[in-house]
Design a protein around this motif. Structure first.
Motif, PDB file in Angstrom:
ATOM      1  N   GLY A   2      -5.054   3.752 -15.789  1.00 48.33           N
ATOM      2  CA  GLY A   2      -4.517   4.467 -14.645  1.00 48.33           C
ATOM      3  C   GLY A   2      -4.927   3.808 -13.342  1.00 48.33           C
ATOM      4  O   GLY A   2      -5.408   2.674 -13.316  1.00 48.33           O
ATOM      5  N   THR A   3      -4.746   4.547 -12.255  1.00 52.13           N
ATOM      6  CA  THR A   3      -5.146   4.051 -10.943  1.00 52.13           C
ATOM      7  C   THR A   3      -6.599   4.386 -10.649  1.00 52.13           C
ATOM      8  O   THR A   3      -7.347   3.561 -10.115  1.00 52.13           O
ATOM      9  N   TYR A   4      -7.011   5.580 -11.012  1.00 51.77           N
ATOM     10  CA  TYR A   4      -8.371   6.047 -10.748  1.00 51.77           C
ATOM     11  C   TYR A   4      -9.165   6.248 -12.033  1.00 51.77           C
ATOM     12  O   TYR A   4     -10.387   6.052 -12.033  1.00 51.77           O
ATOM     13  N   LEU A   5      -8.498   6.646 -13.097  1.00 50.23           N
ATOM     14  CA  LEU A   5      -9.141   6.778 -14.402  1.00 50.23           C
ATOM     15  C   LEU A   5      -8.833   5.530 -15.222  1.00 50.23           C
ATOM     16  O   LEU A   5      -7.680   5.219 -15.490  1.00 50.23           O
ATOM     17  N   ASN A   6      -9.897   4.808 -15.576  1.00 45.13           N
ATOM     18  CA  ASN A   6      -9.752   3.576 -16.358  1.00 45.13           C
ATOM     19  C   ASN A   6      -8.744   2.612 -15.720  1.00 45.13           C
ATOM     20  O   ASN A   6      -7.655   2.372 -16.248  1.00 45.13           O
ATOM     21  N   PRO A   7      -9.107   2.004 -14.579  1.00 44.54           N
ATOM     22  CA  PRO A   7      -8.179   1.131 -13.853  1.00 44.54           C
ATOM     23  C   PRO A   7      -8.014  -0.255 -14.463  1.00 44.54           C
ATOM     24  O   PRO A   7      -7.226  -1.061 -13.955  1.00 44.54           O
ATOM     25  N   GLY A   8      -8.759  -0.573 -15.521  1.00 42.54           N
ATOM     26  CA  GLY A   8      -8.595  -1.861 -16.173  1.00 42.54           C
ATOM     27  C   GLY A   8      -9.446  -2.962 -15.564  1.00 42.54           C
ATOM     28  O   GLY A   8     -10.347  -2.714 -14.762  1.00 42.54           O
ATOM     29  N   ASN A   9      -9.136  -4.196 -15.926  1.00 45.20           N
ATOM     30  CA  ASN A   9      -9.959  -5.330 -15.484  1.00 45.20           C
ATOM     31  C   ASN A   9      -9.205  -6.345 -14.639  1.00 45.20           C
ATOM     32  O   ASN A   9      -9.693  -7.449 -14.398  1.00 45.20           O
ATOM     33  N   ASN A  10      -8.005  -5.991 -14.169  1.00 44.35           N
ATOM     34  CA  ASN A  10      -7.224  -6.947 -13.382  1.00 44.35           C
ATOM     35  C   ASN A  10      -7.924  -7.358 -12.091  1.00 44.35           C
ATOM     36  O   ASN A  10      -7.801  -8.502 -11.645  1.00 44.35           O
TER      37      ASN A  10
END
Length: 431
Positions: A2-10
């Motif tokens: 998501g944007t705020y929950l689990n935004p990833g590693n980009n």
């Protein structure tokens, strides 16, 4: 993701695509705090010193929605015992407070509500059986997920002090924001169930009310007390030497322009943004961008609150000035003495602080030019005149020209002494 929950590693992937100085040792430090009484960490340092890089790095490491192993291979954290234990094992909540302020339509007055609504909406999508659609208080939503799913979150907040800088006069909004943070991090059973660790970063330390922090459960690290995190404030000397070798630039020149910050554990710390700009542009110059915060301090320099102007003149002449950093309230409006303004300048990166001597100084050529630019113009002519008189005194003293020294001494005395202290034998001393 998501944007705020689990935004990833980009975000961290993008950082690695450029020239990256390995600061992943910070991850191991945070790993040692997970699910311990020390799990809440606040680490403040100036703009352009890598705060957002660190926040994105932590997101990439902890976020369970992605696989970041390849990003960290060969970096310092991959050699630590804690690496595999926590890699991509947590639901991460990432908040950039300046982002919420910038998208607010009402000058930030709904920011606290916007933060909670945005995160809760993503929690509802990710955990539809845990969070109801009418939930409005983020701590309660997180607690519901933790109780029903049996796991906890890692919360990362970038620019955590932004409301105290951008909405500096909106006391009600600040208190609302503090109440949200207290709901998340105050301690006790709720925090123990929902939070595995938290990392907050900003320019200023956590707001104080009187002598006490508004969030007493946090372990605080700052420009006046960086502790074990000193090497993560900026670039160390060894890191800059390595960069200079790679870019074939002279280290001595880089040192003169961008060195000057030092702590009890680290003797030399550099502004990362300025160093990288100098390397990329192949030119040593002032990359320090004037900020609104510093612009507002011009008024204090001109007013000469509690001798502030005189202190700045002495520092521009190469001297150090005593300072008491304990009374600063960690905002940009509560100034009772010159020490409060000087302490703000430490946190903004415009002054270097020596904790052993309890003194401040202007760290390097780049920041000296920023100060000189600040006092240029008719409005600050008296400050500039005092500096010029002091420089003439020094030159004449070195040349042993007694008459010129006497005239210059008189000019400095006239400029830097008040009516009440003009005849005081100490009025011409450096303080």
């Amino acid at each position: 993701m998501g944007t705020y929950l689990n935004p990833g590693n980009n975000g961290f992937q993008t950082i690695l695509n450029g020239t990256y100085v390995d600061k992943t040792g910070l991850i191991d430090f945070i790993n040692q705090t997970i699910n311990t009484p020390q799990k809440l960490t606040s680490f403040s340092h100036p703009r352009r010193f890598g705060k957002s890089f660190a926040a994105k790095m932590l997101c990439a490491y902890y976020d369970k929605s992605c696989d970041s192993r390849s990003l960290f291979e060969g970096l310092e954290i991959s050699k630590k015992d804690s690496f595999d234990r926590y890699l991509n094992r947590y639901d991460v909540i990432y908040l950039d407070i300046t982002w919420f302020i910038s998208r607010s339509k009402n000058k930030g007055e709904n920011v606290v509500l916007d933060i909670q609504t945005a995160v809760i909406n993503e929690l509802i999508k990710a955990f539809p059986n845990c969070v109801s659609g009418d939930e409005t208080f983020l701590p309660d939503a997180l607690l519901s997920v933790s109780q029903k799913e049996g796991h906890s979150f890692i919360i990362i907040i970038d620019e955590c002090d932004a409301l105290f800088r951008e909405a500096k006069d909106d006391i009600a909004l600040q208190k609302e924001y503090i109440q949200l943070l207290r709901g998340l991090f105050k301690g006790g059973t709720t925090t123990d169930q929902t939070i595995a660790a938290a990392y907050m970063t900003g320019i200023l330390p956590i707001k104080k009310y009187g002598t006490e922090s508004a969030l007493t459960d946090f372990q605080e690290y700052s420009m006046t007390r960086p502790g074990k995190l000193a090497e993560y404030v900026g670039f160390t000397e060894d890191e800059v030497r390595t960069l200079c070798d790679a870019y074939q630039m002279k280290f001595d020149d880089m040192q003169a322009w961008y060195d000057g910050y030092s702590f009890s554990r680290i003797d030399h710390v550099y502004n990362p943004n300025s160093v990288m700009n100098a390397l990329r542009q192949e030119e040593l110059q002032n990359y320090w961008t004037q900020t609104e915060t510093f612009e507002s301090l011009r008024n204090y320099i001109e007013i000469n609150k509690d001798g502030l102007k005189d202190a700045i003149v002495r520092m521009l002449g190469g001297q150090r000035v005593k300072v008491n950093v304990s009374t600063f309230q960690n905002d940009i409006i509560s100034f009772d003495t010159k020490d409060d303004v000087l302490t703000l300048l430490i946190h903004l990166g415009y002054l270097a602080y020596n904790p052993k001597q309890k003194e401040v100084s202007i760290p390097n050529q780049e920041v000296t030019e920023a100060f000189e630019a600040c006092i240029n113009g008719k409005k600050y002519m008296r400050v500039e005149q005092a500096i010029n008189n002091a420089e003439r005194l020094l030159d004449a003293t070195l040349r042993r020209e007694s008459d010129t020294v006497a005239q210059a001494q008189e000019a400095v005395h006239e400029e830097c002494s008040s009516v009440l202290t003009y005849n005081d034998e100490n009025s011409g001393s450096p303080g």
